[in-house]
Design an enzyme around this catalytic site. Structure first.
Site, PDB file in Angstrom:
ATOM      1  N   ASP A 196     -26.752  -5.275  18.990  1.00  0.00           N
ATOM      2  CA  ASP A 196     -25.515  -6.042  18.801  1.00  0.00           C
ATOM      3  C   ASP A 196     -25.854  -7.375  18.137  1.00  0.00           C
ATOM      4  O   ASP A 196     -26.697  -8.130  18.632  1.00  0.00           O
ATOM      5  CB  ASP A 196     -24.834  -6.275  20.159  1.00  0.00           C
ATOM      6  CG  ASP A 196     -23.450  -6.908  20.001  1.00  0.00           C
ATOM      7  OD1 ASP A 196     -22.451  -6.207  20.268  1.00  0.00           O
ATOM      8  OD2 ASP A 196     -23.379  -8.085  19.604  1.00  0.00           O
ATOM      9  N   ASN A 204     -18.858 -15.155  10.944  1.00  0.00           N
ATOM     10  CA  ASN A 204     -17.665 -14.848  10.135  1.00  0.00           C
ATOM     11  C   ASN A 204     -16.839 -16.115   9.896  1.00  0.00           C
ATOM     12  O   ASN A 204     -16.379 -16.365   8.781  1.00  0.00           O
ATOM     13  CB  ASN A 204     -16.777 -13.831  10.861  1.00  0.00           C
ATOM     14  CG  ASN A 204     -17.085 -12.401  10.447  1.00  0.00           C
ATOM     15  OD1 ASN A 204     -17.446 -12.151   9.309  1.00  0.00           O
ATOM     16  ND2 ASN A 204     -16.941 -11.481  11.380  1.00  0.00           N
ATOM     17  N   HIS A 209     -15.336 -13.517   5.980  1.00  0.00           N
ATOM     18  CA  HIS A 209     -15.443 -12.114   6.345  1.00  0.00           C
ATOM     19  C   HIS A 209     -16.337 -11.334   5.387  1.00  0.00           C
ATOM     20  O   HIS A 209     -17.072 -10.434   5.798  1.00  0.00           O
ATOM     21  CB  HIS A 209     -14.032 -11.513   6.390  1.00  0.00           C
ATOM     22  CG  HIS A 209     -13.911 -10.346   7.287  1.00  0.00           C
ATOM     23  ND1 HIS A 209     -13.901  -9.056   6.823  1.00  0.00           N
ATOM     24  CD2 HIS A 209     -13.808 -10.267   8.630  1.00  0.00           C
ATOM     25  CE1 HIS A 209     -13.798  -8.227   7.846  1.00  0.00           C
ATOM     26  NE2 HIS A 209     -13.731  -8.930   8.961  1.00  0.00           N
ATOM     27  N   ASP A 213     -19.540  -9.120   6.131  1.00  0.00           N
ATOM     28  CA  ASP A 213     -19.705  -7.725   5.678  1.00  0.00           C
ATOM     29  C   ASP A 213     -21.069  -7.519   5.016  1.00  0.00           C
ATOM     30  O   ASP A 213     -21.736  -6.501   5.243  1.00  0.00           O
ATOM     31  CB  ASP A 213     -18.608  -7.362   4.668  1.00  0.00           C
ATOM     32  CG  ASP A 213     -17.277  -7.080   5.355  1.00  0.00           C
ATOM     33  OD1 ASP A 213     -17.231  -7.144   6.601  1.00  0.00           O
ATOM     34  OD2 ASP A 213     -16.288  -6.807   4.646  1.00  0.00           O
ATOM     35  N   GLU A 239     -19.903  -4.882  15.156  1.00  0.00           N
ATOM     36  CA  GLU A 239     -21.232  -5.381  14.781  1.00  0.00           C
ATOM     37  C   GLU A 239     -22.253  -4.816  15.747  1.00  0.00           C
ATOM     38  O   GLU A 239     -23.173  -5.485  16.164  1.00  0.00           O
ATOM     39  CB  GLU A 239     -21.267  -6.923  14.743  1.00  0.00           C
ATOM     40  CG  GLU A 239     -20.278  -7.616  15.640  1.00  0.00           C
ATOM     41  CD  GLU A 239     -20.600  -7.490  17.114  1.00  0.00           C
ATOM     42  OE1 GLU A 239     -20.054  -6.530  17.727  1.00  0.00           O
ATOM     43  OE2 GLU A 239     -21.361  -8.315  17.651  1.00  0.00           O
TER      44      GLU A 239
HETATM   45  P1  GH3 Z   1     -22.220 -12.042  20.898  1.00  0.00           P
HETATM   46  O1  GH3 Z   1     -23.458 -12.742  20.471  1.00  0.00           O
HETATM   47  O2  GH3 Z   1     -21.912 -12.288  22.325  1.00  0.00           O
HETATM   48  O3  GH3 Z   1     -22.264 -10.603  20.573  1.00  0.00           O
HETATM   49  O4  GH3 Z   1     -21.020 -12.712  20.070  1.00  0.00           O
HETATM   50  P2  GH3 Z   1     -20.217 -12.046  18.903  1.00  0.00           P
HETATM   51  O5  GH3 Z   1     -19.399 -13.098  18.256  1.00  0.00           O
HETATM   52  O6  GH3 Z   1     -21.128 -11.287  18.012  1.00  0.00           O
HETATM   53  O7  GH3 Z   1     -19.351 -10.972  19.673  1.00  0.00           O
HETATM   54  P3  GH3 Z   1     -17.816 -10.664  19.666  1.00  0.00           P
HETATM   55  O8  GH3 Z   1     -17.700  -9.287  20.239  1.00  0.00           O
HETATM   56  O9  GH3 Z   1     -17.053 -11.758  20.327  1.00  0.00           O
HETATM   57  O10 GH3 Z   1     -17.377 -10.646  18.158  1.00  0.00           O
HETATM   58  C1  GH3 Z   1     -17.746  -9.638  17.282  1.00  0.00           C
HETATM   59  C2  GH3 Z   1     -17.255 -10.023  15.924  1.00  0.00           C
HETATM   60  O11 GH3 Z   1     -17.625  -9.102  14.937  1.00  0.00           O
HETATM   61  C3  GH3 Z   1     -15.752 -10.108  15.871  1.00  0.00           C
HETATM   62  C4  GH3 Z   1     -15.405  -9.611  14.506  1.00  0.00           C
HETATM   63  O12 GH3 Z   1     -14.812 -10.609  13.745  1.00  0.00           O
HETATM   64  C5  GH3 Z   1     -16.721  -9.224  13.872  1.00  0.00           C
HETATM   65  N1  GH3 Z   1     -16.604  -7.966  13.144  1.00  0.00           N
HETATM   66  C6  GH3 Z   1     -16.346  -6.743  13.640  1.00  0.00           C
HETATM   67  N2  GH3 Z   1     -16.279  -5.842  12.646  1.00  0.00           N
HETATM   68  C7  GH3 Z   1     -16.498  -6.497  11.482  1.00  0.00           C
HETATM   69  C8  GH3 Z   1     -16.535  -6.107  10.111  1.00  0.00           C
HETATM   70  O13 GH3 Z   1     -16.364  -4.945   9.737  1.00  0.00           O
HETATM   71  N3  GH3 Z   1     -16.793  -7.076   9.186  1.00  0.00           N
HETATM   72  C9  GH3 Z   1     -16.990  -8.374   9.561  1.00  0.00           C
HETATM   73  N4  GH3 Z   1     -17.240  -9.271   8.607  1.00  0.00           N
HETATM   74  N5  GH3 Z   1     -16.937  -8.765  10.840  1.00  0.00           N
HETATM   75  C10 GH3 Z   1     -16.695  -7.856  11.801  1.00  0.00           C
HETATM   76 MG    MG Z   2     -22.098  -9.528  18.850  1.00  0.00          MG
HETATM   77 MG    MG Z   3     -20.297  -6.504  19.979  1.00  0.00          MG
END
Ligand code: GH3
Ligand code: MG
Ligand code: MG
Ligand code: MG
Length: 316
Positions: A196, A204, A209, A213, A239
């Site tokens: 993760d 982001n 974004h 990506d 992610e």
């Molecule tokens: P942690 O270290 O605790 O994992 O914090 P985190 O911010 O990584 O975890 P959280 O689950 O709060 O957020 C995950 C983020 O991943 C939220 C979302 O904006 C981003 N994300 C998810 N899918 C995609 C994607 O396809 N593209 C992009 N650019 N961002 C994404």
């Molecule tokens: Mg994360």
């Molecule tokens: Mg996650």
């Protein structure tokens, strides 16, 4: 007629050429006890670009499909043959090859509604009655080949993540049972690595974004390079990535997790004139005789422990 519609005629010829090009290498097995009938079908199908295989009876047909399985996409199957008839052959083929993998067109000289219904019920995708026009044969063969291709594409799209090109969670779910079963049978432990990305939401927010990506794609490429071909690698969600593999004990899984963690830490992704970087928290687990669900749950717990302990680390 042809002269008047000359532009269309040219278009028709071009479409025909494109079709022949598309058919190159697509295998069609012609099953018929009559040499003449076989030769006629093979001559036409070859002219249209298909790669032809022949069998003079049911047993030979079964062998041919088994041997050239991946190359034969369609079987043209005569009904009236000494020994095994077409209906029986179709039933036998369907025990191993579902209609979305192998197309079958039943062919009979004696046009009867009952026979066509019987062949379709036995598992044929389609039916042709002799004598038929070349045009009808060509249309039915092309149509069935195209339908199979569409199904394959739909299947592959359904298990593919478009951003990274990795498989998705659905693919892992499809394989899970078989993986666990292979592990039990071959006495190999089932291991999982849950990856993760850290503070990805903040990344982001900072770089946008598209920057996020680009990092996700780079992390996916790193994972692809790091795992073995036989390992199952999926993008499990936003992610988060999973690797599920056979034959790694806890120490082996931890070593794989560490290769992934350090590889991700070293990534530099150019975006908008800046070098982006990211780290990952990795949880690993290895179980003897467990299910994919159980080993993923354990690895997921370990991943959360890695977050708790300060991120950018591997916990087993
Ligand atoms: P942690 O270290 O605790 O994992 O914090 P985190 O911010 O990584 O975890 P959280 O689950 O709060 O957020 C995950 C983020 O991943 C939220 C979302 O904006 C981003 N994300 C998810 N899918 C995609 C994607 O396809 N593209 C992009 N650019 N961002 C994404
Ligand atoms: Mg994360
Ligand atoms: Mg996650
Ligand atoms: Mg016959």
């Amino acid at each position: 007629y042809v002269v008047k519609t000359a532009p269309d005629a040219v278009e028709t010829v071009l479409a025909g050429i494109r079709r022949i090009h598309r058919n190159q290498g697509v295998g069609v097995l012609v099953v018929d006890d009559s040499r003449t009938a076989r030769a006629y079908l093979v001559e036409l199908l070859s002219r249209w670009g298909y790669r032809c295989y022949q069998a003079g009876g049911g047993e030979d047909a079964l062998k041919a499909v088994e041997q050239a399985q991946s190359r034969i996409r369609l079987v043209l199957c005569d009904q009236n043959m000494p020994g095994m008839d077409g209906e029986t052959l179709i039933r036998r083929l369907r025990q191993h090859y579902p209609p979305q993998r192998l197309g079958i067109i039943g062919v009979s000289s004696h046009g009867s509604g009952i026979l066509s219904a019987r062949l379709l019920k036995a598992g044929a995708n389609d039916f042709l009655t002799r004598p038929f026009l070349e045009e009808e044969l060509s249309v039915r063969v092309n149509l069935n080949v195209d339908l199979l291709e569409l199904l394959r594409e739909a299947e592959s799209n359904a298990r593919c993540d478009p951003l990274t090109g990795l498989s998705n969670r659905r693919y892992l779910d499809e394989l899970a049972e078989q993986l666990a079963e292979t592990g039990r049978r071959t006495l190999q432990p089932l291991a999982a690595v849950v990856v993760d990305l850290d503070h990805f939401k903040a990344i982001n927010d900072r770089v946008g974004h598209f920057g996020g990506d680009a990092l996700l794609q780079a992390a996916a490429d790193l994972l692809r390079r790091t795992v073995r071909r036989a390992d199952v690698l999926v993008r499990a969600g936003g992610e988060e990535f999973y690797v599920v593999t056979l034959g790694l004990d806890s120490a082996g899984a931890a070593a794989l997790g560490e290769r992934i963690r350090s590889g991700i830490e070293l990534l530099e992704v150019g975006h908008g004139g800046e070098d982006l970087a990211v780290t990952a928290s990795v949880g690993v687990a290895s179980l003897d005789g467990g299910s994919v669900e159980a080993v993923l749950e354990a690895a997921d717990r370990a991943m959360y422990a890695a977050k708790e302990a300060g991120r950018n680390r591997v916990v087993s």
